[in-house]
Design a protein around this motif. Structure first.
Motif, short mmCIF file in Angstrom:
data_model
loop_
_atom_site.label_atom_id
_atom_site.label_comp_id
_atom_site.label_asym_id
_atom_site.label_seq_id
_atom_site.Cartn_x
_atom_site.Cartn_y
_atom_site.Cartn_z
N LEU A 283 7.92 -1.67 6.52
CA LEU A 283 7.37 -0.33 6.26
C LEU A 283 8.47 0.70 6.05
O LEU A 283 9.38 0.83 6.87
N VAL B 73 -1.52 5.24 14.00
CA VAL B 73 -0.86 6.44 13.46
C VAL B 73 -1.71 7.64 13.86
O VAL B 73 -2.93 7.65 13.63
N LEU C 99 3.72 7.25 13.72
CA LEU C 99 3.44 5.85 14.06
C LEU C 99 3.78 5.61 15.54
O LEU C 99 4.82 6.07 16.02
N HIS D 161 -0.62 -1.22 16.92
CA HIS D 161 0.00 0.07 16.57
C HIS D 161 -1.05 0.96 15.96
O HIS D 161 -2.15 0.50 15.60
N PHE E 37 0.32 5.01 1.26
CA PHE E 37 -0.60 5.82 2.04
C PHE E 37 -0.16 7.27 2.05
O PHE E 37 1.04 7.56 2.16
N TYR F 282 -1.18 10.55 4.41
CA TYR F 282 -1.93 11.09 5.55
C TYR F 282 -1.95 12.60 5.39
O TYR F 282 -0.94 13.27 5.64
N PRO G 165 3.66 0.47 3.59
CA PRO G 165 3.75 -0.86 4.19
C PRO G 165 3.65 -1.97 3.14
O PRO G 165 2.78 -1.94 2.27
N PHE H 69 3.17 -6.04 3.04
CA PHE H 69 2.74 -7.14 3.91
C PHE H 69 3.22 -8.45 3.29
O PHE H 69 2.80 -8.81 2.19
N ARG I 111 2.00 13.24 5.04
CA ARG I 111 2.91 12.13 5.40
C ARG I 111 2.69 10.95 4.47
O ARG I 111 1.56 10.50 4.28
N SER J 2 3.54 6.86 3.76
CA SER J 2 4.11 5.61 4.30
C SER J 2 3.82 4.49 3.32
O SER J 2 2.88 4.56 2.51
N HIS K 106 -4.61 -1.27 15.66
CA HIS K 106 -4.86 -2.58 15.03
C HIS K 106 -3.58 -3.40 15.09
O HIS K 106 -2.51 -2.88 15.40
N ARG L 126 0.84 -1.20 0.00
CA ARG L 126 0.00 0.00 0.00
C ARG L 126 0.87 1.25 0.00
O ARG L 126 1.91 1.29 0.64
N ASP M 259 -1.43 -6.23 12.43
CA ASP M 259 -1.44 -6.64 11.03
C ASP M 259 -1.79 -8.14 10.97
O ASP M 259 -1.65 -8.85 11.95
O1 AKG Z 1 1.44 4.29 8.06
C1 AKG Z 1 1.98 3.67 8.96
O2 AKG Z 1 3.00 4.10 9.53
C2 AKG Z 1 1.42 2.36 9.44
C3 AKG Z 1 0.36 1.77 8.56
C4 AKG Z 1 -0.17 0.49 9.13
O3 AKG Z 1 -0.06 0.21 10.29
C5 AKG Z 1 -0.84 -0.49 8.24
O4 AKG Z 1 -1.08 -0.18 7.07
O5 AKG Z 1 -1.10 -1.62 8.70
#
Ligand code: AKG
Ligand code: FE2
Length: 333
Positions: free
Chosen positions: A209, A258, A217, A256, A180, A182, A271, A273, A267, A269, A200, A178, A202
């Motif tokens: 990440l 954010v 975070l 964790h 992201f 923010y 991640p 998986f 911002r 990010s 949440h 992903r 993962d």
């Molecule tokens: O954006 C982040 O730092 C964490 C994102 C996250 O925890 C996730 O996508 O599962």
């Protein structure tokens, strides 16, 4: 907040496969037993590639929303790919203040798994931004290779053969990725938003990440919430529910979240998986000392007992994602 910080591990010997990788594995084991979060350096992923991914992602997210909606998730269908707008994703039933692009291993439309309509498998919806496709594919490849090496380290840290996970689960891993953004922009009146991403864990094995320099975070360790600020050149790694399940809770999937971005700059990010194959049946690892598989559902964000799960990883994943994007559930399940 406590004053403790997350460990920083130089994984170069693990990436190179030299005998010192045993020492690296021991450090990873300590981190997984303590909080399930650690930084890695010496990972070998090209800094210029990471910078290119950041630059092109800014170029994409800076497009007007109606342009980005040309690649919306509804058009990705069962492959679960594409763009979702701000407030479009829920964690624990509440909208998150972020937008993103869902991606994964690129499979052609005539691949057997795609023809069989296997959920979360298929072609990506690549936005029309020059060099974006090549950059995303190169990044996913490089970080997936790192994922294989880190899983070898995790296996060694548990006293298992290095190829334990590859043999059973990750010869052909499920890779979801992903991008992201923010936004720093204020949340519109009337929208019930608290977090960038709510608390949440993962779902899979390992998350790798990259985050830009903004930060936000935070990790829920046994000692309380601590920040996981950006560390130049390092990835943040954390273990997911399936490793918790396999290790009987010895390696916990750590909650964790954010915080909402009010820094004045958007911002980014990224991640990735690294998860078991969709069809893999997740089993407990035999004979691990201290692995009691205790039901910790009362403390978990989703009130679920991961140790009670048995079946295909794909089914676990689908049950989770359908809560995150309820409007797409009917299409995918
Ligand atoms: O954006 C982040 O730092 C964490 C994102 C996250 O925890 C996730 O996508 O599962
Ligand atoms: Fe996460």
């Amino acid at each position: 907040m406590t004053d403790s910080s997350l460990p920083l591990i130089d994984v170069a010997p693990l990436v190179a496969g030299t005998p010192e990788r045993e020492r690296v594995a021991a450090q990873i084991g300590d981190a997984c037993r303590a909080h399930g979060f650690f930084y890695v350096t010496g990972h070998g992923v090209d800094a210029a590639l990471i910078q290119r991914l950041e630059d092109l992602s800014h170029r994409f997210f800076d497009l007007p929303e109606e342009t980005k909606m040309q690649w919306r998730m509804a058009l990705g269908g069962r492959a679960w790919r594409g763009f979702f707008p701000r407030g479009g994703e829920l964690t624990s039933g509440r909208p998150d203040w972020k937008e993103g692009l869902y991606l994964g291993t690129e499979l052609p439309a005539d691949h057997p798994l795609v023809l069989a309509k296997t959920p979360v498998h298929g072609p990506n919806l690549f936005p029309d931004v020059q060099d974006f496709r090549e950059t995303i594919l190169a990044y996913m490849d490089a970080v997936t290779q790192l994922g294989h090496r880190l899983m070898e380290g995790i296996a060694l840290s548990l006293g298992l053969p290095a190829d334990y996970f590859a043999e059973r689960y990750t010869a052909d891993p499920l890779i979801l990725f992903r991008l992201f953004n923010y936004p720093t922009q204020a949340v519109p009146e009337g929208l019930d938003v608290q977090w960038g991403v709510g608390e949440h864990t993962d779902y899979g094995l390992l998350t790798i990440l990259h985050q830009d320099t903004v930060g936000g975070l935070a990790v829920h360790t046994p000692g309380g919430w601590i920040d996981a600020p950006p560390v130049p050149g390092a990835f943040v790694c954390n273990i997911g529910d399936m490793l918790d399940r396999m290790t009987g809770g010895l390696y916990k999937s750590t909650p964790h979240r954010v915080k909402r971005n009010t820094s004045g700059r958007d911002r980014l990010s990224f991640p990735l998986f690294f998860d078991p194959n969709f069809e893999a049946r997740v089993q407990r690892i035999e004979g691990l000392a201290g692995a009691d598989a205790l039901d910790d559902s009362a403390e978990r964000w989703d009130r679920a007992n991961v140790h009670a799960f048995s079946g295909r990883y794909g089914d676990y994943l689908l049950a989770k994602v359908s809560k995150v994007f309820p409007q797409l559930r009917d299409e995918v399940l």
